[in-house]
Write an enzyme that holds these catalytic residues in place. Structure first.
Site: not given
Lengths: 351, 337, 337, 321
Positions: B70, B139
């Site tokens: 990322e 998450h």
């Protein structure tokens, strides 16, 4: 990144918040004149020398501003000259010494006798007494083991241990004999000293004392030792004074500062068990009757911490003074009276 | 006008913008999928299938799969944006900002300011927020408040398919970095969406429902719960205004304040953590700017100050719902000056 | 009591805690400095000299210099904390959390919860915070709101040497991850600090000044700004009560509410950007829990919604100062409902 | 290898296989909350590595962690309860599949911030080194996570600090839907070790014996010399990234090939019988016991109590306020 650089900070640094004792207790305890605050001279954040001007009170609020100005100017001028004369004496600092391998702290002013403070307090607790008495005598205020600036380690916390440390300290500073003043726990230590080493004790003044053969409030002691937050401590400290309003933020903060030092809670718990609760089952006769030196007891009528002995239960060698509208802290709540009583006993005993 | 899901609406927006402007590219993990495998080329289209079909039309030069990295993705997108492209970078879960925060927060957000206006960073970060998928603590977070805190970023939290399309098109055409937060649970919610492109301006709240008794401000999925709560309350004769700010940076404070001036009561609903979050942000603005109109305490409806739990029973208890909103509205009506 | 600087107070605390508990170790970039060089092995003691001398006393096994690699050493600290040590990590600038955010906010903050309470994570992260020395947009931020947002973290912002020592002692002995933020401009501040160790409990605000007209809640260096303002206001007959929460998470809401109950007015001073920050957090809390006490709108004095500029004059303008605080206080005092 | 160790290894691999195959079925019927990532096909990797770990060594798992947990000795029943979000689960329902953790067997949580375990392992090893307790930390890292910056940072730190960490990369062919051959520059993770001054070895992950042999050497060296190492295990997963993944990125017949030619259980069984180390009967006993265990716990879990709602607020802080 800033290798080795110093933050440029000085512009934002501040003076320390006012010494507790000076502002708050003077305001609350010593300002015996009723009146209205018409001028605040000192600001929070200022450090004021003892005797410095905090504010001006008047009987009427509508007093003319310029007359206040004149008063302030005159006072400041006068004070400056007094402070200059008194010079070094005012700036006496507490001294740390090693006694028997343990650090103890004391403050010496003037010349004459000794005072011993109460549990949880420190030598600052004598701030209204020591300077006044020091005008006549050499006065030592000291921090008991586990209090104030003294070492925060104890073996058993017994009165024997606490008293022995005081004697070693006196040896170290070259004092053979003295008049003793003890408040609360300090009173119990004084009684112990007087019993063990009577030849060194010229007279005894016990103020709201433990160890005089009467019980001390267990809920107060447990609460005092256990409270570690402002909110918990505040209601406890209020038990100390006849007027609970005397307990203010600075006082609470100062006590918290002392309590939060590592080791303090454990030491105080030891002291409570070994010195305070262990001697409360005796009677005043049994304890005080053994002592032969002049002995006076000063007690606040509103004391909710240490149980006041009944006057008739007192041995004959003891003089008792009960003060109206005073709680567990006569030396602060009625400093002038207490100072006079000490002076009378000391002078009487010596003359 | 056709009825499509929010997933499809977002897909339409990306298709249209990539056709319209060849500088628009899509970068992310498995935004197409299948690279290096022996199977199909458009195997995933993003883990939630939002970018399905794009690689077929625009090819791998413009729909760029990446390794799991990322920080490199966001750095690359910021660099490309500063030098003439208009990237849409996908951050699969907003929770993953943890591994690329510097590139968004210290780089993309600050380029323009630090470089004295010399840099333009037309970057869209599409990401997912929200609990409800039993995906537990790492998450399921709603971290839009963190991005709202940062000057230089714009933050979008669409609550329905129509808004999602118009706001994404606006985001892609905007010259600043935009964090576009898609609530996972909303992907399958459907609504009427024009096939043509259209834009919804940033900083304009949507008044979903009007009522004179209480103002409810809600974000993303919470808008649905607010509407449901308002319907329940209407049956009891309590009329609520429901406001969906749509973008939280910039925030359309005027619409909220105007409404509170009328109703005198405010309930703010957000799925983010309660401390220093959006509910507090909006409540504090109203406490400052509409104080005189307030008749009762402002009520915040948020999850508790805990991470998101896994177990369904705990997660359900964690997420604010319409019952919580009804309760808050009733509490604010019961209280008064 | 000896006079010590903020820097010395922290150094003393680290020495005492390392002497007291062999499990306490230090980790960070150049906390000794000179590792791998020919010169002095204690070359820096941290870039701001806070950890000077520690490696000489405790050796390289307990004072660990690291490569420039925040994500790795922050993660390592989490692992060490879960495996019996009590690491104190020097992050240097709090802005650098952006390159190890996952370790702080997704690992350290959540491990205890995710793992059902099996492991605690007793670690302290020291970082410097705040503007004022021209370190511009990436080295001057005040990120306590970002940390306070996350459940599982505790956040401390000490205001003086005395406070720093007691709070750092508590932090190191605490069983949770604690973010300990040292304001750069306070490092040279001097104050009486006991030689002995002491703890100041978390979640107990400090009331620095009592006053009946307005409550001012401020954090870190802003406490001193508020104090300066209150002195000037006192001359105008406005008495401020100044509350330093000490820890922004946990927050002593009770003390704030009690004060607002007395004064009816609240001003919050926070050096951070205005959106979703600590000021909004406190404001919203009072607007919800203490609404009935309020006689005037709550005012927030914060930095603007911009990155931090470099030029010293702009930076001065950026930070809240006593004049801005005074203006806000006078507004709420003069408010006519 | 001692017979008892072989039996233990077989039991663990068989348990993982049956646990996961049943999970595949249960997930499809909707009984499992959230996401699960199955370990089928990779059993020999975790079990091979764990066969060389001692009691005070720590294993750090990943989101694909059911097999990791079982290999380290986590109780299958309480693992299953956690995956179903039940009160008796290992973490009381706070973790779920992706974050399962069991400190009693030194299994540090599955972690779904991919790559973070590599850094955390450095700290676990640092603590072990500080205490001189001779323990080793072994983070399992997917080959997808291997491209996260934090993994490379952790490798550097472990080498600079001389930590007993063995970085085990499980190269199962795919990072979600992206092939590892494409995503890993240079193609080989073990080859990265040299850059950080540590040994690197790659072995076939379907061969229990190859895995345990390589692990033995690297773990022993880490323990004795307090130095890190890299072990790359290559074995494709049999199922998708998560359950529900259509896996269109796979080639035709790939999974059939894996199941027939690359099944670690078959390979293990054939070898131990051919070498006369174990008998078919001994294996059959284990098969039967495992079958019963799995059937029982899957039966039990569906009726198991849910966590009390008050648990939502527990364990945010170790010392709450």
């Amino acid at each position: 990144m800033l290798p080795g650089s110093k933050a440029r900070a000085s512009r934002f640094l501040l003076v320390r918040i006012v010494e507790v004792e000076t502002e708050k207790i003077v305001n609350a305890v010593e300002a015996d004149t009723a009146g209205i605050l018409v001028r605040r001279v000192a600001e929070e954040g200022d450090t004021i020398v003892v005797g410095g001007l905090l504010g001006v009170m008047a009987e009427r609020a509508e007093i003319a501003d310029d007359s206040v100005d004149v008063f302030v100017a005159e006072y400041q001028e006068h004070f400056k000259s007094v402070a200059a004369e008194e010079g070094t004496e005012r700036s006496a600092e507490p001294v740390d010494i090693e006694v028997g391998g343990r650090k103890m702290r004391y403050l010496e002013l003037g010349s004459g006798e000794k005072t011993i403070d109460g549990m949880g307090g420190d030598l600052n607790g004598w701030m209204f007494n020591q300077p006044a008495l020091a005008e006549h005598y050499r006065v030592l205020a000291l921090d008991l083991l586990a209090h104030g600036g003294s070492v925060k380690e104890l073996e058993t916390g017994s009165l024997e241990e606490l008293a022995a440390a005081v004697l070693v300290l006196l040896d170290a500073v070259g004092v053979d004999e003295a008049h003793f003043v003890g408040h609360s726990l300090g009173g119990a230590v004084t009684v112990q000293l007087a019993a063990e080493a009577g030849d060194r004790v010229n007279s005894v003044t016990l103020i709201g004392s433990a160890g005089a053969g009467t019980p001390v409030s267990r809920s107060y002691i447990d609460g005092f030792i256990g409270a570690n937050r402002r909110k918990d401590l505040k209601p406890i400290l209020k038990q100390l004074f006849a007027d609970p309003e005397l307990v203010n933020r600075d006082m609470i903060n100062d006590v918290l500062k002392a309590k939060r030092l590592d080791g303090v809670e454990v030491c105080w718990r030891k002291i409570a068990d070994a010195s305070i609760f262990s001697v409360e089952d005796l009677t005043p006769e049994a304890v005080l009757g053994k002592l032969s030196m002049p002995l006076q007891i000063i007690w606040g009528k509103e004391d909710r911490v240490a149980t006041r002995p009944e006057e008739r239960s007192m041995p004959e060698n003891v003089v008792m003074h009960v003060l109206d509208d005073v709680g567990h802290m006569p030396q602060l709540e009625a400093a002038g009276v207490v100072n006079d009583l000490i002076k009378t006993l000391v002078d009487g005993g010596n003359s | 006008m056709t009825t499509v899901s929010m997933r499809e609406a977002l897909n339409q927006a990306m298709h249209a913008e990539m056709r319209r402007d060849e500088r628009v590219i899509l970068i992310g993990e498995d935004v197409a999928g299948g690279l290096g495998g022996t199977g199909e080329d458009d195997a995933m289209g993003g883990v939630f299938g939002v970018s399905q079909g794009l690689v077929g039309e625009f090819g791998r030069e413009r729909v760029i799969d990446t390794p799991i990295t990322e920080s490199a993705i966001m750095g690359m997108a910021a660099g490309a944006a500063m030098t003439g492209m208009r990237p849409i970078a996908e951050l699969m879960f907003i929770d993953f900002m943890g591994v690329c925060f510097d590139l968004l927060f210290n780089q993309a957000a600050k380029f323009r300011y630090m470089f004295g206006g010399k840099a333009v960073t037309p970057l869209v970060v599409r990401t997912t927020i929200g609990a409800g998928f039993r995906a537990a603590a790492q998450h399921s977070q709603s971290l839009h408040a963190i991005f709202t805190h940062i000057p230089g970023l714009k933050v979008v939290v669409p609550s329905n398919a129509y808004d999602a399309k118009g706001l994404l098109i606006e985001a892609i055409r905007d010259d600043d970095p935009v964090i576009f937060c898609e609530h996972k649970v909303l992907y399958d919610t459907v609504g009427d969406v024009p096939e043509e492109s259209y834009r919804i301006p940033f900083g304009e709240a949507n008044i979903v429902r009007s009522g004179g008794d209480v103002t409810i401000v809600a974000l993303a999925r919470m808008v649905n719960f607010a509407v449901k709560a308002a319907a329940t309350l209407a049956e009891k004769g309590i009329e609520c205004t429901v406001i969906d700010p749509r973008t939280i940076s910039p925030l359309d404070l005027d619409t909220i304040v105007d409404s509170v001036e009328e109703t005198g009561r405010l309930v703010v609903v957000d799925e983010g953590y309660p401390r220093c979050g959006l509910a507090s942000d909006i409540a504090s603005e109203v406490a400052e700017h509409a104080f005189g109109a307030l008749k009762a305490p402002i009520k915040k409806v948020t999850p508790p100050h805990t991470p998101v739990p896994f177990s369904p029973v705990l997660e359900d208890a964690y997420i604010p719902n319409d019952d919580d909103i009804v309760e808050a509205v009733q509490a604010t009506l019961a209280a008064g000056r | 009591m000896p006079l010590k600087t903020f820097r010395q107070a922290i150094n003393d605390t680290l020495v005492q805690e390392m002497q007291r508990d062999v499990r306490v170790i230090l980790i960070g970039e150049d906390i000794a400095g000179g590792t791998g060089c020919e010169g002095d092995g204690d070359a820096w003691g941290g870039p701001l000299g806070v950890t000077k001398g520690l490696i000489s006393e405790f050796g390289p096994d307990r004072v660990l210099d690291t490569p420039i690699s925040e994500a790795a050493f922050m993660g390592a600290a989490v692992g060490a904390a879960m495996n019996g040590l009590r690491p104190v990590v020097d992050l240097m600038f709090n802005d650098f959390v952006s390159v190890c955010f996952d370790q702080v906010c997704n690992q350290a903050a959540k491990c205890h919860y995710m793992y059902g309470g099996q492991n605690s994570v007793p670690m302290t992260i020291r970082a410097n915070t705040g503007a004022g020395i021209s370190t511009a947009a990436q080295h001057s931020q005040s990120l306590h709101p970002v940390f306070s947002f996350f459940p599982g973290l505790k956040v401390v912002v000490p205001t003086s040497p005395y406070e720093a020592k007691g709070l750092l002692t508590t932090a190191i002995r605490d069983d949770d991850p604690v973010i300990f933020l040292e304001t750069k401009l306070l490092y040279d501040m001097e104050e009486d600090v006991p030689d002995e160790s002491y703890e100041i409990p978390f979640g107990e605000a400090n009331i620095l000044r009592e006053g009946g007209d307005v409550t001012i809640v401020a954090v870190g260096r802003m406490v001193h700004v508020a104090t300066e303002a209150s002195a000037a206001l006192a001359r105008k007959g406005i008495e401020c009560e100044i509350i330093d929460p000490r820890t922004t998470s946990p927050l002593d809401t009770e003390t704030i509410l009690e004060s607002v109950e007395e004064t009816g007015r609240l001003v919050i001073v926070d050096e951070t950007t205005p959106r979703c920050n600590f000021a909004t957090d406190v404001s919203a809390m009072v607007a919800q829990e203490g609404f009935a006490f309020l006689k005037a709108p709550i005012r927030m004095v914060t930095a603007p919604h911009t990155p931090i500029p470099f030029a010293p004059n702009l930076e001065q303008l950026y930070m809240p100062d006593p004049a801005k605080v005074s203006a806000a206080v006078q507004q709420v005092v003069g408010y006519q409902g | 290898m001692e017979k008892s160790k072989l039996l233990t290894a077989y039991r663990k691999m068989r348990t993982i296989r049956d646990f996961e195959e049943r999970m595949h079925v249960e997930f499809a019927t909707g009984g499992v909350p959230g996401f699960v990532h199955l370990y089928v096909g990779q059993e020999a990797c975790a079990v091979g590595v764990c066969s060389q770990l001692e009691g005070n060594d720590t294993l750090l798992g990943t989101h694909r962690g059911h097999g990791h947990a079982l290999a380290k000795g986590v109780d299958a029943r309480r693992l299953l309860f956690e995956i179903f979000g039940r009160a008796e689960g290992l973490c009381g329902g706070n973790a779920g599949s992706c974050h399962v953790h069991d400190s009693s067997v030194r299994y540090i949580g599955a972690n779904s911030g991919v790559g973070s375990g590599a850094a955390i392992a450095c700290g676990v090893a640092l603590a072990a080194k500080t205490r001189s307790d001779g323990a080793v930390a072994v983070p399992l890292i997917g080959e997808g996570a291997a491209n996260q910056g934090v993994v490379l940072e952790a490798m550097n730190l472990a080498s600079v600090w001389k930590l007993p960490v063995v970085f085990v990369f499980e190269n199962n062919g795919y990072a979600e839907a992206t092939g590892s051959d494409w995503a890993i520059a240079g193609g080989e993770l073990w080859g990265r070790a040299a850059a950080f001054d540590m040994p690197g070895v790659a072995v076939e992950g379907h061969d229990f014996f190859a895995v345990s042999e390589a692990a033995a050497e690297l773990i022993d060296r880490a323990r004795k010399e307090s130095r890190p190492a890299v072990l790359e295990l290559r074995q494709k997963r049999f199922y998708g990234h998560f359950e529900g993944d259509a896996q269109t990125y796979r080639g035709d017949g790939e999974v059939d090939y894996l199941r027939s030619e690359r099944d670690c259980l078959t390979i293990f069984t054939d070898r131990v019988i051919a070498e006369d180390w174990l008998t078919k009967e001994e294996l059959a006993v284990i098969d039967e016991e495992v079958t019963t265990l799995i059937a029982d716990i899957y039966e039990e879990v569906k009726e198991a109590a849910l966590p009390a709602e008050s648990r939502l607020f527990d364990n945010v802080y170790a010392s709450p306020y």
